[in-house]
Design a protein around this motif. Structure first.
Motif, PDB file in Angstrom:
ATOM      1  N   VAL A   1       4.977   1.446   4.776  1.00 22.21           N
ATOM      2  CA  VAL A   1       3.726   0.870   4.260  1.00 22.21           C
ATOM      3  C   VAL A   1       3.269   1.629   3.005  1.00 22.21           C
ATOM      4  O   VAL A   1       3.124   1.049   1.931  1.00 22.21           O
TER       5      VAL A   1
ATOM      6  N   LEU B   1       3.994   0.196  -0.986  1.00 25.14           N
ATOM      7  CA  LEU B   1       2.799  -0.330  -1.658  1.00 25.14           C
ATOM      8  C   LEU B   1       2.382   0.551  -2.830  1.00 25.14           C
ATOM      9  O   LEU B   1       1.628   0.125  -3.683  1.00 25.14           O
TER      10      LEU B   1
ATOM     11  N   LEU C   1      -4.048   1.567   9.674  1.00 29.53           N
ATOM     12  CA  LEU C   1      -4.486   1.496  11.073  1.00 29.53           C
ATOM     13  C   LEU C   1      -3.733   0.388  11.813  1.00 29.53           C
ATOM     14  O   LEU C   1      -3.259   0.586  12.936  1.00 29.53           O
ATOM     15  N   VAL C   2      -3.603  -0.793  11.174  1.00 24.14           N
ATOM     16  CA  VAL C   2      -2.902  -1.897  11.829  1.00 24.14           C
ATOM     17  C   VAL C   2      -1.452  -1.501  12.109  1.00 24.14           C
ATOM     18  O   VAL C   2      -0.932  -1.739  13.197  1.00 24.14           O
ATOM     19  N   ALA C   3      -0.802  -0.869  11.135  1.00 24.48           N
ATOM     20  CA  ALA C   3       0.594  -0.454  11.342  1.00 24.48           C
ATOM     21  C   ALA C   3       0.681   0.462  12.561  1.00 24.48           C
ATOM     22  O   ALA C   3       1.592   0.346  13.380  1.00 24.48           O
TER      23      ALA C   3
ATOM     24  N   ASP D   1      -5.379   0.364   1.398  1.00 20.89           N
ATOM     25  CA  ASP D   1      -6.390  -0.130   2.322  1.00 20.89           C
ATOM     26  C   ASP D   1      -6.205   0.578   3.671  1.00 20.89           C
ATOM     27  O   ASP D   1      -5.154   0.465   4.293  1.00 20.89           O
TER      28      ASP D   1
ATOM     29  N   ASP E   1      -7.199  -0.136   6.519  1.00 21.84           N
ATOM     30  CA  ASP E   1      -6.889  -1.070   7.599  1.00 21.84           C
ATOM     31  C   ASP E   1      -5.388  -1.314   7.722  1.00 21.84           C
ATOM     32  O   ASP E   1      -4.874  -1.537   8.817  1.00 21.84           O
ATOM     33  N   LEU E   2      -4.664  -1.313   6.571  1.00 19.60           N
ATOM     34  CA  LEU E   2      -3.219  -1.532   6.621  1.00 19.60           C
ATOM     35  C   LEU E   2      -2.550  -0.430   7.433  1.00 19.60           C
ATOM     36  O   LEU E   2      -1.654  -0.677   8.243  1.00 19.60           O
TER      37      LEU E   2
ATOM     38  N   TYR F   1       7.127  -6.618  12.216  1.00 25.60           N
ATOM     39  CA  TYR F   1       6.799  -5.188  12.098  1.00 25.60           C
ATOM     40  C   TYR F   1       6.525  -4.541  13.459  1.00 25.60           C
ATOM     41  O   TYR F   1       6.938  -3.413  13.710  1.00 25.60           O
TER      42      TYR F   1
ATOM     43  N   VAL G   1       4.897   4.694   9.139  1.00 26.58           N
ATOM     44  CA  VAL G   1       3.792   4.211   8.304  1.00 26.58           C
ATOM     45  C   VAL G   1       4.010   4.662   6.857  1.00 26.58           C
ATOM     46  O   VAL G   1       3.868   3.886   5.908  1.00 26.58           O
TER      47      VAL G   1
ATOM     48  N   PHE H   1       0.360  -7.126   5.632  1.00 22.90           N
ATOM     49  CA  PHE H   1       1.108  -6.267   4.715  1.00 22.90           C
ATOM     50  C   PHE H   1       1.500  -7.092   3.489  1.00 22.90           C
ATOM     51  O   PHE H   1       2.303  -8.021   3.603  1.00 22.90           O
TER      52      PHE H   1
END
Lengths: 240, 272
Positions: free
Chosen positions: B192, B196, B176-178, B171, B173-174, A101, B188, A90
């Motif tokens: 996120v 951003l 999905l990772v979250a 992105d 992926d950001l 997180y 999310v 992030f």
């Protein structure tokens, strides 16, 4: 021993995915295959970001997906850690914030302590206050792994964990990663295109071509009896 | 094969080059003048003393207060509803959603008079929602709420488009990772996606606010021009023009200054 059982069938664009394999803790499964063979789609299905048409995904005794029984656990409840190819840290959080997180179930000092412990386990304790843009490729990878592990997943997926790294450091990072992954004792699936990664990580190799499993076995088995042209090229270190 | 030597630059080519430069200069200079002259007219045909006197007109105070109140209300409405809408649109693929996205853009190119008629036919007494609104004793046309609706109608697309573009640039992926870190969709979104995207969201909001500040046609038709009630700055300028050019000029300079400041802020924001 903890296990991840994957059996998925699905259609993604022009590709039909049809893959079955089992991973248990302690011995990672390495997935290899040419570009466009469905490796990433397979990871997305295991994570829950893409829905297979049929099949079953079982993590220990938790049913994550079952086409026949209309079970499809959402991504956030699958408890599968993920380290994507370019790490996806992030950018608006520092390393500490990234790792915190996913730390849930505990509060305050206990929460901070868990993040600190995971970071120092991965030799990244000194990076806590840095921003992702201030990290080298190898450091980013360690932080991404720490972030995934701090959420205490029951399985771990890594997509080309070494592809984004400079060739000069790849060997050291590979050794470090192989070491850690083996000590995790949790089912781990790693996608790679490099035979050296497969060799270092050990365990079973699942070769995927055109969406289906073309061959499985240890590297030595693959080298002794390659069943497709891709496997022949791969074991010779010439995979595209 | 022989290659001919390049001939020396003759007078014809020099004339052609000079003519090209002259054409560029005259044509671009004409458009620059067309933009700059009116601004210069606003700024330099009066004196500071007379400009200040112009602001003493009784139209001015209520118009400024009303404009601030209504544009801030419009902006809140646009951001509060436009951000979730943009999030939904940014994550959808498929033709029907594309069509919806285009429809939301329509007010940008719609003539203001058409927007006014459209608002009347939707919320007016004989409009689509007229009977329902009347049932609850709500009369929207010629009210402050009508001013806010007119401003929101014409200004919303600027914010929504900026927000859709910002969310699409995230992105995947950001996100999905979250989610693999056990974050719910609301988490999310708030931890996120919004952090951003916020520079782009702020830029879109500034553009939207500038558009709402200048809203004239749709407001005039749907909300009327009632001093102290629906008379915003652009309408006050229009009214003042009939009696006192000085007041119109003073108010116009205020709007130019605000618009210019917003433009600089948006540019600074998009460079970050």
């Amino acid at each position: 021993m903890s296990t991840l059982d994957v059996d998925v069938h699905g259609v993604i664009g022009a590709l039909t995915i049809d893959v079955r394999f089992t991973v248990s803790g302690g011995a990672p499964v390495v997935i290899v295959g040419p570009n466009g063979s469905g490796k990433t789609s397979l990871l997305m299905m295991i994570l829950g970001a893409l829905a297979p048409r049929r099949g079953r995904i079982l993590l220990d005794d938790a049913l994550l997906f079952d086409g026949a029984r209309a079970v499809d656990v959402p991504v956030e409840r699958r408890r599968i850690g993920f380290v994507p190819q370019r790490y996806a840290l992030f950018p608006h959080l520092d390393v500490r914030g990234n790792v915190l997180y996913g730390v849930g179930g505990v509060r305050g000092e206990e929460r901070e302590r868990r993040a600190r412990d995971v970071l120092s386990d991965l030799d990244a304790g000194a990076l806590a206050a840095r921003r992702p843009t201030e990290l080298s490729g190898g450091e980013m990878q360690r932080v991404a792994l720490a972030r995934a592990l701090a959420s205490q997943p029951h399985a771990l997926l890594m997509d080309e964990p070494l592809a984004a790294l400079d060739v000069s450091i790849r060997r050291d990072v590979r050794r470090f990663l192989a070491d850690r992954v083996r000590s995790l004792r949790m089912p781990t699936v790693i996608v790679t295109h490099d035979v050296a990664d497969a060799e270092a990580l050990g365990g079973e190799i699942v070769v995927i071509e055109g969406g289906a499993v073309a061959q499985t076995g240890r590297l030595a088995d693959l080298a002794a009896g390659p069943q497709t042209e891709f496997v022949r090229q791969f074991v010779a270190g010439r995979a595209p | 094969m022989t290659v001919a030597a390049a001939p020396a630059r003759g007078w014809r080519e020099r004339v052609a080059a000079a003519a090209w430069r002259a054409a560029l200069g005259v044509l671009s200079g004409a458009l620059l003048l067309l933009v700059l002259l009116p601004i210069a007219g606003l700024l330099f045909t009066s004196s500071p003393g007379r400009l200040l006197r112009g602001l003493g007109d009784p139209l001015v105070g209520p118009a400024i207060r009303l404009t601030l109140a209504t544009t801030i209300a419009s902006l809140l409405l646009i951001v509060l509803c436009g951000t979730p809408l943009a999030w939904v649109l940014a994550r959808q693929r498929g033709r029907r959603w594309r069509v919806l996205e285009t429809v939301i853009d329509l007010p940008v190119v719609l003539p203001p008079a058409v927007a006014g008629v459209a608002l009347l036919l939707a919320f007016g007494r004989r409009g689509l929602l007229g009977p329902e609104l009347e049932l609850f004793g709500i009369g929207l046309p010629f009210s402050r709420a009508a001013v806010v609706l007119a401003q929101s109608f014409v200004a919303a697309p600027f914010y929504v488009q900026a927000a859709i573009a910002a969310f699409r640039r995230l992105d995947p992926d950001l996100i999905l990772v979250a989610r693999t870190l056990r974050a719910s969709w609301p988490r999310v979104f708030f931890t996120v996606a919004i952090p951003l995207s916020w520079p782009a969201l702020a830029g879109g909001a500034a553009l939207s606010w500038a558009r709402a500040l200048g809203e004239f046609g749709a407001t005039l038709m749907f909300a009327g021009n009632l001093a102290g009630r629906t008379q915003t700055l652009p309408l006050a300028i229009y009214t003042a023009l009939e009696s006192d050019l000085q007041t119109a000029q003073s108010l116009s300079i205020i709007l130019v200054a605000v618009a210019f400041a917003l433009l600089i802020a948006i540019r600074a924001g998009s460079r970050r």
